[in-house]
Design an enzyme around this catalytic site. Structure first.
Site, short mmCIF file in Angstrom:
data_model
loop_
_atom_site.label_atom_id
_atom_site.label_comp_id
_atom_site.label_asym_id
_atom_site.label_seq_id
_atom_site.Cartn_x
_atom_site.Cartn_y
_atom_site.Cartn_z
N SER A 110 79.81 53.08 67.03
CA SER A 110 79.76 53.47 66.52
C SER A 110 78.36 54.35 65.94
O SER A 110 78.04 55.51 67.05
CB SER A 110 79.65 52.25 65.24
OG SER A 110 79.50 52.72 63.84
N ASP A 266 90.95 53.16 63.36
CA ASP A 266 89.25 53.34 62.82
C ASP A 266 89.34 53.91 62.10
O ASP A 266 89.63 55.25 61.86
CB ASP A 266 88.14 53.59 64.39
CG ASP A 266 87.43 53.39 64.19
OD1 ASP A 266 86.35 53.80 62.56
OD2 ASP A 266 86.18 53.48 65.21
N HIS A 294 87.72 49.60 63.61
CA HIS A 294 86.80 50.21 64.38
C HIS A 294 85.55 49.07 64.86
O HIS A 294 84.90 49.12 65.36
CB HIS A 294 85.36 50.49 63.08
CG HIS A 294 83.91 50.73 63.71
ND1 HIS A 294 84.26 52.09 63.83
CD2 HIS A 294 82.96 50.16 62.94
CE1 HIS A 294 83.23 51.95 64.62
NE2 HIS A 294 82.22 51.43 63.82
#
Length: 321
Positions: A110, A266, A294
């Site tokens: 991320s 995601d 995610h």
């Protein structure tokens, strides 16, 4: 499917002053003589948790975790001053030097993937390999997708809660509206905004909504740093010179062995960014997990990440995996 390695405690931890204002928490676990890897957490502002140590074989890896400026145990908490991408890149180098490590592997998902790319493109000679997950290139369209119009089509129920702190007349620019509240001197306004911002991400992070993740993201202390620091970075476009800087500079890291793990569904960091990065790094390995969103805790993503760390640690330092 792979499982997490057993829980371990750090063999050393400390606080490293990185500026007159900021001091960062760091820890080392695993094998002091193992291959060094630095874990770059998400957010920005997310901080580290003990589970992150368990993605690495503790008998073979020297595992370094640290809390980025303003996050976790680092001080001052939720501080926005002297807090930019390039401050964090500098901190990573200060930590590497402090630990007497010449080169290391870099692991990040991320926002951690954003920071991993910024760091490796600035210091490619210090990176032995990259393991990246849930790619976030911090381009304007990615920010707009998640915080303005896009993810809202998939999670309209959660989106209503995200909208609540912002009056309708300000909703044409949600980032700016949230920033005004997250930097308010009124503690109640700030707290309400921080929780709504944070819970939105916690709700959308998995293919199947996880109530325990929602409650973690609603925690006052976590949400304060997470929401404030994220919004600070996003309103400043990540402090990058151009919108696609991380893609433009991929030639600097083309020689570094890289694995990209991406959940097909995601919603927080859609797969288009992982695909763009893979095309910019054609020698990279892209692993698409077909039944995941995610979160790095989703079974398929977790398994792929542990498989990648195992393969990296088994190879000679300069070899491809």
């Amino acid at each position: 499917m792979r499982q997490l390695y057993p829980a371990i405690a750090p063999y050393q931890s400390g606080m490293l002053p990185v500026s007159a204002l900021h001091t960062i928490y760091y820890e080392q676990s695993g094998n002091p003589n193992g291959k060094p890897v630095v874990f770059l957490h998400g957010g920005p502002g997310g901080g580290t948790i003990p589970t992150y140590r368990q993605y690495f074989d503790p008998s073979k890896w020297r595992i370094i975790l640290f809390d980025q400026r303003g996050a976790g145990k680092s001080t001052p908490h939720a501080e926005l001053r002297e807090n930019t991408t390039w401050d964090l890149v500098s901190d990573i180098e200060k930590l590497r030097s402090h630990l007497n490590i010449d080169r290391w592997f870099v692991f990040g998902g991320s926002w951690g993937s954003t920071l991993s790319l910024a760091y490796s493109q600035t210091h490619p000679d210090r990176c032995l390999g990259l393991i990246l997950r849930g790619i976030f290139l911090l381009r304007r369209k990615e920010i707009l997708w998640f915080y303005q119009d896009g993810a809202s089509w998939i999670f309209p129920d959660a989106w209503e809660h995200y909208l609540e702190p912002i009056p309708p007349e300000e909703r044409d620019d949600m980032i700016s509206a949230y920033y005004r509240r997250l930097t308010s001197k009124d503690a109640e306004i700030r707290s309400t905004a921080a929780k709504a911002w944070s819970v939105w991400e916690g709700t959308t992070s998995r293919l199947i909504v996880d109530p325990s993740l929602q409650s973690k993201f609603a925690d006052d202390e976590f949400a304060d740093a997470f929401a404030r620091i994220e919004c600070h970075y996003f309103i400043n476009r990540g402090f990058f010179e151009t919108d696609d800087q991380l893609l433009q500079n991929c030639d600097r890291i083309a020689h570094i062995p890289t694995v990209i793990v991406q959940g097909r569904y995601d919603v927080v960091c859609p797969m288009t960014s992982a695909w763009a990065l893979h095309k910019a790094l054609p020698e990279s390995e892209l692993i698409v997990v077909p039944d995941a969103g995610h979160s790095m805790m989703e079974a398929g993503i977790l398994s792929a990440l542990i498989d990648a760390t195992d393969r990296f640690v088994a190879q000679k330092t300069n070899g491809k995996i």
